[in-house]
Design a protein around this motif. Sequence first.
Motif, short mmCIF file in Angstrom:
data_model
loop_
_atom_site.label_atom_id
_atom_site.label_comp_id
_atom_site.label_asym_id
_atom_site.label_seq_id
_atom_site.Cartn_x
_atom_site.Cartn_y
_atom_site.Cartn_z
N TYR A 538 0.69 -0.96 -0.06
CA TYR A 538 -0.07 0.13 -0.13
C TYR A 538 0.90 1.24 -0.17
CZ TYR A 538 -4.03 -3.21 1.08
OH TYR A 538 -4.60 -4.18 0.92
N ARG A 738 -5.70 1.18 5.22
CA ARG A 738 -5.82 0.83 3.89
C ARG A 738 -6.16 -0.50 3.46
NH1 ARG A 738 -1.41 4.82 3.94
NH2 ARG A 738 -2.01 6.79 3.01
N THR A 741 -9.88 -1.22 4.33
CA THR A 741 -10.61 -0.28 3.84
C THR A 741 -10.83 -1.09 2.45
OG1 THR A 741 -10.00 1.83 4.34
CG2 THR A 741 -11.03 1.63 2.12
N ARG A 742 -9.76 -1.90 1.99
CA ARG A 742 -9.80 -2.54 0.70
C ARG A 742 -10.74 -3.95 0.83
NH1 ARG A 742 -4.60 -5.54 -2.11
NH2 ARG A 742 -5.90 -6.79 -3.58
N ALA A 745 -14.57 -2.28 1.06
CA ALA A 745 -14.94 -1.86 -0.19
C ALA A 745 -15.59 -3.00 -1.10
CB ALA A 745 -14.00 -1.12 -0.92
N ALA A 782 -9.07 8.29 1.80
CA ALA A 782 -9.29 7.26 0.88
C ALA A 782 -10.36 6.45 1.15
CB ALA A 782 -7.95 6.70 0.44
N ALA A 783 -10.55 6.09 2.43
CA ALA A 783 -11.59 5.06 2.84
C ALA A 783 -13.03 5.85 2.62
CB ALA A 783 -11.43 4.66 4.26
N ARG A 784 -13.23 7.12 3.03
CA ARG A 784 -14.37 7.84 2.75
C ARG A 784 -14.74 7.92 1.12
NH1 ARG A 784 -12.68 11.11 6.97
NH2 ARG A 784 -11.51 12.71 5.27
N ALA A 785 -13.61 8.21 0.18
CA ALA A 785 -13.98 8.05 -1.05
C ALA A 785 -14.08 6.91 -1.79
CB ALA A 785 -12.61 8.36 -2.02
N GLN A 786 -14.02 5.66 -0.94
CA GLN A 786 -14.37 4.43 -1.51
C GLN A 786 -15.65 4.25 -0.76
OE1 GLN A 786 -11.23 1.30 -1.94
NE2 GLN A 786 -9.86 2.87 -1.10
N GLY A 787 -16.33 4.86 -0.15
CA GLY A 787 -17.70 4.54 0.32
C GLY A 787 -17.76 3.98 1.60
#
Length: 833
Positions: A538, A738, A741-742, A745, A782-787
């Motif tokens: 990452y 990260r 989040t993956r 997501a 980045a987490a918020r950007a991926q919902g």
Amino acid sequence: MLENGSAAMHEQLLAMGLTPRQTEALLPELQGLSARQRRIALSLAGRLEKRAAEALRAALDTLPQLTLDSPALALLDSLEPGLALTFLRSLPWLDKVLGPQGLNEWLNLARGLTQGQQAELAQRGPALLGGLGNRLAAKLALRLASHLSERAGGNPLAALRLVSQAAHGQRRPHLILGLAYRLARQRPESARSFLQNIGTGPAARLTPQQLCAWVVAGLRVERLATGFFSEDSLTGLAEADRLSGGLSLRRLFPWLGPYASLHGGRSFGLETREGEPSLPHFDLHEAALLTLPARLPPGCGDPHRLARALAVLAARTRLLGLYDLESGQVLSLLQTSGRSAPALHQLSPPALFCSGFASPLLAAALLALAAEQRIRQELAPRLPGLQKDFLALDRLRRESPPPWPALEPAERVLGLLIRELAGGDKPAQVLPGDHELALELAQTLRRRAPWRGPLELMSLAAEIYGRLPEASAQPGQRLPQPLNQSSPGPGGQREEEPEAGPNTPLSNKHGPGADGAPPPWDLEVNGQRDRGLAEHRYPEWDPAMRRLTTGRALVVERNAPRGDATELRQALANKARLASALERAFLTLAPSQPAWNGKSDDGPELDMGALVAERAEALAGFSPRGLVFRRRLPRLRQVSCGVLWDVSGSTRRNLDGGQSSKSGRAQLYAAREALALFARALTAAGDEFALWAYSGVGPERVDFYLLKTFAEPWNDLVRERLAGIKPMAQNRDGAAIRHATRLLAGRSARQRLLIIITDGKPDDYGYGAEVAGRDLPLALGAARAQGVHPVAVLLTPEGRRPHIAYGQVPHLILKDLEGLGRWLPKLYRRMTT
């Protein structure tokens, strides 16, 4: 039959292009508004024409939340239709974050944006402005961003990002923004440079009064030449040193570099790090770079003598052969010492040696002390003039005592050892047993370090490391906060943690063994990885490059070890009443009543409401559409929850924040019981969830333990994994977030929640306050950007302040860790209902 007013409004809505159904649905809500609010809503809808229904829906959702005398109502009529709609959607958080005076500043910024940028501002505005702490700072940020975009050109939204990132994490953000605004009115480019380098440049260590004087001096200087506010400005460094009374070593690099190269017999590059210059430091990774303290404090005697001593020790260390060893030699030495090195990639021999210990920074300090004793003994007869420089370093170490009662036993003995080697007396605040052990270790170093080879120096450091835990630990002694080790590289300066004091030697995150060693299942066996182990790389903030670097951190998925769940079952049985209450509360979230999908052209039942509406439209002259059927659908919550648990060495502490003992109850056990209660409640609700834990050592090994996957049920196997988790090593929060989040997501649920349970203090190799301050907001963003919606649960029994990055997301601060089992389900219900 409609009344006259309602009939007129009905006709007005139809004239705007709304369908009869839309009109019937919106009319009762419009009648519930005040006359002024209704006039504003209808006026905005009339100006937007094709987006009239969208404007009315936004007005009905927002206007009831505002008071009748709100200045926002007066502004709506004067705005362009598109901007008015964006403004209307943003009004709830604008009114809360900015207040009446800040609304005009927001409008001034939004007028210079395109429609897409306005939508982005409405979406990201709460994250950019909400973390500044107060309305004054938010208003200044908007005013500054507008001024920068007008004077220097560019995207106003990009200027707002720059301003908010510079102010995040500052103790007085309104002071930083006020000074930047003063700069922007005269020299916009200087203001940009000031904002970009405020956290790492010459002004990073100045007090508020000194910072104001430094900015005024910079304005005078930049009338003649530019670059005062840049990170590498020698003029800015000199002025900062004049105001603070210290000395930045970067100013001495023009002659200090050749001087160090002369002693090392080769050409070296010089870099600085933030840290206490009196503490021993060992460069673990780069053999061609010398890392020196960024700044010498005021009152340290002759700073030039001290700088020469530090440069000579750093250069001569390269001649000892420590960097020329083979990896196999180091691994063999670690095995001989009873330690196992994890399979880390591309590490230098000193770094590989230190990674075999639960506290690598402690091992690095001991290796630096052993190397220093050999160098000083060798140079004493050959270069007697250097002894005055070394005496200056000894004087600094004697006059810079750490906060003795606040240190862990191993750190306390290390501080006494450094003081004894410098010729200092016994401090009054330390225990007699600690001082006697430090005397023995100092004699061992003086006797055995001179004229030793590189492997013998490492063996000596390992031997002393094994004797450090013999220091007596008295009840009631408070543990320090972690001191984050600096990472080398330009711009890699790191903030110290003020709670730990200025001279705290090392991090306090040790492993759970008697000598601080990691548990056996936490290590690789002969360098071999477990079968089926997954690895993911990452990006991470690189302090040297000052940007996000791809593939910098390696996350290793591991199957969590299994333990005896008897104690966990007994703890849950003792809390049976709380568990039953939580299950009953979460049962109300479970899908029980069916939902109907009506107004369809096919289905097993007639939709009576749709049938009546269809008949009324036919009588009014509209063509029938035949959407009069309905079908029964199960009601699904569609929530996926991932719980990310920090199991670093700090979880060994007692619930009150003190040192773990046999009689005390460790924080890890309280968190474990809370997770078990939470898992039972989630099972009752029927929501899918996963449990993860993380720890690790360095960027090349961030261990990610799978306690429960989404596909697994809550059963005895998961309970055994939960019981098998023990306190481990360090915590690199950005990489773990990260990876979580993956995993989240990839779920198909409409709502994906990531709950992060941590002490709020990231601490790892080159990952402390300053680097985490840059990296964590990027990972959470980045987490918020991926919902994925991150939520932080910060366990701070000592009442200390968590990392500023977690303040930018919804968070819960808990001082009473026994209450985690009650608060965690409440937080979940609030975020998902």
